[in-house]
Design an enzyme around this catalytic site. Structure first.
Site, PDB file in Angstrom:
ATOM      1  N   LEU A  80      18.813  23.643  -1.349  1.00 39.22           N
ATOM      2  CA  LEU A  80      19.017  22.530  -1.698  1.00 39.22           C
ATOM      3  C   LEU A  80      18.340  21.387  -1.555  1.00 39.22           C
ATOM      4  CD1 LEU A  80      22.757  22.627  -0.353  1.00 39.22           C
ATOM      5  CD2 LEU A  80      21.704  22.505  -2.688  1.00 39.22           C
ATOM      6  N   GLY A 125      16.805  18.865   1.436  1.00 39.27           N
ATOM      7  CA  GLY A 125      16.522  18.397   2.799  1.00 39.27           C
ATOM      8  C   GLY A 125      17.378  19.497   3.495  1.00 39.27           C
ATOM      9  N   SER A 157       9.907  22.317   3.090  1.00 36.42           N
ATOM     10  CA  SER A 157       8.795  21.750   2.980  1.00 36.42           C
ATOM     11  C   SER A 157       8.570  22.079   4.391  1.00 36.42           C
ATOM     12  CB  SER A 157       8.900  19.998   2.405  1.00 36.42           C
ATOM     13  OG  SER A 157       9.256  20.185   1.850  1.00 36.42           O
ATOM     14  N   SER A 182      15.117  24.651  -7.602  1.00 40.38           N
ATOM     15  CA  SER A 182      15.089  25.182  -8.268  1.00 40.38           C
ATOM     16  C   SER A 182      16.460  26.277  -8.486  1.00 40.38           C
ATOM     17  CB  SER A 182      14.163  26.319  -7.954  1.00 40.38           C
ATOM     18  OG  SER A 182      13.942  26.965  -6.864  1.00 40.38           O
TER      19      SER A 182
END
Lengths: 300, 622
Positions: free
Chosen positions: B447, B449, B453, B520
């Site tokens: 999801l 958040g 990253s 994705s």
């Protein structure tokens, strides 16, 4: 006897379907019911993989009430052809003394055939079952796909069948699902007989007329195959010239009066028959959608 | 008509048309008049209120059909008349059951299209006529039924006939006839009507009895390989059904797509040794060389070869409940081969009413379009018009395993034969060797958040410190450049992921360890990327953070705006996230620190031999 192009086309189509089943599934099995359609299916399977051995096992669901002659024929065929045959009996039903005589035809069929088949498929992990059913036998079968999908629990959903385009069979399954495959879908009763004649395929002699002990009940001739069939008051088995158009559990399968002792005579009689093949099957008559109901629950 | 009597092949007839045009009644009537309904079945047809026989009950074999008085699925009925054998596929008229109608159409030789004389041609007539045409049925009979209800009026029949001639021309039916009938009363079914002396053509039965079974292929020898039969004696037979042409012992054949040429040593047809065999026969071929051949290959005549390629144009009838989206990965079955496929573009959609071509970005249930397709491996095919068995295809949804489309190949895309992969002097392995480690792709999904990253950045920093060559790709960096043209509709999101996959693949070729960080959300798209790569190179990493936690974190304030309805199609709020079921690594961020997550990923790469942790950094490969 030479085969015409119609029988040759049917033969080739069935072989293609049997080969697709073997190519696409992990653990297919062939249902063997000892009847004439099973005999034809077995002969086609042998041709499909010759000279190699059959790449699958055969499964017979034994209700304990088949004609004695059927069981002898089954064991002889398995021995002579070197088949890997599994005979499955619903042990739970056996313990509960389920029988067509004491439990009635519908409970007997449900427990000893439908439930037994589901148990056998689950126990052995078979993901596809080849069977000899034909579309001309019965109205709900006329609607069924050649590759007929079963959800987990072996249920058939006639309202939501997969599209089946050309001969591109979608054999993909999600976990728990399975497939029933019918290579003889497009054959008629007469095609089966003509093929048996052309290929000289051995079948149980109950299909040919002989003097047999029968009692008449509600206009149906029931053969007294052993002493488990209780005779009603005043009933006395009579020797009559009869034969069978289909074979099942003997108390549930009516004979027809006939003098057809050879295959040519049987074919002549079949071609001019005024009633359908399954008329002798008492289990089909329970109500109008009887076969469809049984099929939805997992009956072959 | 005597020349047809020798033809023993079964003629398969399709009946189609709108609801209540009387399809089932017509066939029931025909069977009844031919004495083909057994007495016990006939008894079951009169159990309704009226005394009259309800012929439709003969074919509507399912309980819901009899309850609702409609046909849901195709019924097959077998009969013999005028010395011919017939199969009738009686199909439903309701629009929602097109997939059942097309099931019947795909194997039929001739179509009887019914119309109600009172209504003439309806939109469903156009739709069914169009599908009949796509399926390659060239022989069509228009039965103008219920002619008794318009007083057997010739003008009504002529007007409908004139309209139908135009349609037939448009759809290139080579052979078509119009017959006025009353299925209920039996006029012109198997006996000539005395109430329509103006009609001089054949009865329906005469027409059927005189129809030949058409050949569905014009090509030379073709046989899709079904399986290899191995006998105890070590023999190896190639089993399949001949799709077209013929073959004899000694003939040369080419195996495709490999292109290996060999010849036929022995043929057995349905288990019998023969010298030659032809189309439709189920054979086992013994070859003179021990060549590599497997299911999905095609044996063909060397002088008349099918196309080999992975790109082609096909007409698609979309049958799935979910809309067709270009770019999504499906499965395709053609011949005996099943491969991954993606529909790269919809060239146009066909309006079934006017036959007009319309621009389209997607195809909904029962819509028909002409599309470009690309398969994951080369196919061996002909156009459907040349050879139906080699040019028909089905599309299967990977998640539900449902058949979602029927397709017919129109022609190969010439690009697929002109663009060949360049001959490389420097290989992927050579590049990797220079770097001292193997390439791999870490695909982080989860999801917004969830921490993708953060984990991807920290992992790249660690790898970089170890001397591993890396690149990090994420939505922001691609959308800033290569994907500038894409928005956030479902179709665009699929394309976004497809391009990310293709770029990653180039990076892998360059020998890098690629870190991708993309939400994705759709399993089908992640699978599409997975299948682009070699099996041991793709590592799916599910960054599993509960939605509530993500909403609480909301680093970019996106969840608040999505909840307020400011952002549409936001994953987790207004669009579903399909959780990975078979991710190679699952990181529950509630249970691991960022460093812990990095350790897990580095360990996974080492476990796969991408590099060796125990050795010198950057020299692990040796």
């Amino acid at each position: 006897m030479a085969m015409n192009s119609r029988l040759r086309d049917l033969e080739a189509e069935a072989i293609f379907i049997i080969r697709e089943t073997v190519a696409e599934f992990r653990n297919p099995v062939m249902l063997y019911s000892i009847g004439k359609d099973s005999s034809v299916l077995l002969s086609l399977a042998v041709k499909a993989f010759a000279p190699a051995k059959l790449p699958f096992r055969l499964l017979h669901i034994d209700t304990g009430w088949k004609f004695r002659e059927m069981i002898e024929f089954r064991d002889r065929t398995a021995r002579d052809m070197g088949l890997d045959l599994v005979v499955y009996v619903n042990q739970d039903g056996l313990k509960r003394n389920i029988s067509p005589v004491s439990s009635g035809s519908s409970v007997h069929t449900q427990v000893m055939k439908t439930e037994a088949l589901r148990q056998a498929l689950d126990e052995h992990g078979f993901d596809a079952a080849l069977g000899g059913a034909r579309r001309d036998e019965e109205k709900s079968r006329a609607k069924e796909r050649i590759f007929s999908h079963r959800s987990s629990g072996h249920l058939w959903d006639p309202r939501n069948q997969r599209p089946e385009l050309w001969r591109l069979f979608n054999a993909r399954l999600n976990p728990g699902e399975s497939m029933r495959v019918f290579p003889l879908s497009n054959w008629t009763e007469l095609d089966v007989w003509e093929y048996i004649r052309a290929e000289n395929i051995p079948i149980v002699s109950l299909y040919f007329s002989a003097l047999r002990p029968v009692v008449e009940r509600d206009g149906r001739l029931i053969m007294v195959d052993d002493d488990r069939l209780p005779l009603l008051a005043g009933e006395q088995p009579q020797m009559e010239w009869v034969r069978f158009r289909t074979l099942g559990c003997y108390p549930l399968t009516a004979a027809v009066r006939s003098n057809a002792k050879t295959i040519d005579e049987v074919i002549e009689e079949t071609g001019s028959a005024a009633v359908s093949e399954r008329q002798g099957r008492l289990i089909d008559k329970d109500d109008a959608s009887s076969m469809e109901k049984k099929k939805r629950e997992g009956y072959f | 008509m005597s020349k047809f009597l020798a033809d023993q092949r079964v003629l398969t007839i399709l009946t189609c048309g709108s609801v209540d045009d009387g399809k089932s009644t017509l066939i029931g009537r025909l069977l009844y008049e031919q004495g083909q309904i057994p007495e016990d079945e006939l008894a079951g047809l009169t159990n309704r209120a009226e005394e009259a026989i309800d012929y439709s009950l003969l074919l509507d074999g399912l309980e819901p059909e009899r309850e609702q008085g409609i046909t849901i699925d195709v019924a097959y009925r077998y009969f013999k008349a005028a010395d011919r054998h017939f199969i009738v596929a009686d199909t439903p008229g309701h629009e929602q059951y097109v997939r059942n109608m097309i099931t019947g159409a795909s194997n039929s030789d001739l179509a009887i299209l019914l119309v109600d004389a009172r209504n003439g041609l309806t939109s469903q007539t156009f739709r069914h006529a169009h599908i009949v045409s796509i399926m390659g049925i060239r022989h069509v009979v228009l039965a103008v039924n219920k002619i008794d209800l318009v007083n057997f009026d010739e003008r009504v029949f002529q007007n409908i006939s004139t309209e139908f001639r135009k349609l037939a021309e448009l759809l290139s039916f080579s052979d078509f006839e119009m017959i006025p009938v009353s299925a209920l009363l039996g006029d012109n079914v198997s006996t000539r009507s005395s109430r329509m002396t103006w009609y001089e053509g054949p009865t329906l039965l005469q027409l059927l009895a005189g129809s030949e079974v058409p050949e569905k292929a014009r090509t030379g020898f073709r046989m899709p390989v079904q399986l290899i039969v191995r006998s105890d004696g070590g023999g190896r037979g190639v089993a399949g059904t001949i799709a077209s042409g013929q073959i004899a012992i000694g003939d040369k054949i080419v195996l495709l797509p490999s292109g290996r040429v060999t010849s036929i040593k022995e043929i057995s047809s349905a288990g019998r040794a023969v010298g030659r065999a032809e189309a439709r026969e189920a054979v086992t071929l013994t070859l003179s060389d021990h060549v590599d051949v497997a299911r999905g290959d095609v044996a063909a005549s060397p002088s008349d070869q099918p196309h080999v390629g992975s790109q082609f144009v096909a007409q698609i009838v979309w049958l799935g409940d979910e809309t067709l989206r270009p770019g999504r990965s499906y499965l395709l079955k053609q011949g005996t081969r099943t491969v991954g496929v993606s529909i790269t573009a919809i060239k146009y959609r066909v309006d079934v009413q006017t036959m007009a071509h319309e621009a389209a970005k997607e195809l909904r249930t029962n819509e028909i379009g002409v599309c470009n397709l690309i398969t994951a491996a080369p196919l061996v095919f002909d156009s459907y018009a040349e050879n139906a068995a080699m040019g028909g295809l089905i599309v299967i949804d990977r998640a539900t395993n449902m058949t979602v489309a029927a397709g017919i190949v129109l022609h190969p895309l010439t690009r697929s034969t002109t663009i060949r992969p360049p001959t490389l002097f420097v290989t992927k392995d050579a590049r990797a060797h220079l770097k001292g480690h193997r390439p791999a792709l870490l695909w982080l999904t989860g999801l917004s958040g969830a921490g993708k990253s953060t984990i991807a950045n920290a992992t790249e920093a660690r790898l970089n410190a170890m001397g591993v060559h890396t690149i990090l790709l994420d939505g922001d960096c691609l959308r800033g450049g290569i994907n500038k043209d894409l928005g956030f509709t479902e179709t665009d999101r699929i394309e976004n992921i497809r391009r990310a996959g293709e770029v990653s693949k180039l990076m892998l070729d360059a020998g890098l360890v690629v870190l991708c960080s993309f939400i994705s959300p759709f399993a089908a798209d992640r699978r599409m990327v997975r299948e682009l790569m070699r099996r041991d190179e793709f590592i799916e990493v599910f960054v599993d953070t509960p939605l509530e936690t993500c909403i609480e974190r909301d680093p970019k304030g996106l969840y608040r705006r999505a909840i307020d309805g400011e952002i549409k199609n936001f994953t987790g709020i207004s669009q579903v996230y399909e959780r990975p079921e078979h991710a190679e690594v699952t990181i529950r961020t509630g249970e691991l620190t960022v460093d812990g997550a990095v350790d897990r990923l580095v360990a996974e790469l080492a476990r796969r031999g991408i590099f060796d942790l125990s050795g010198e950094p950057g020299r692990g490969h040796e």
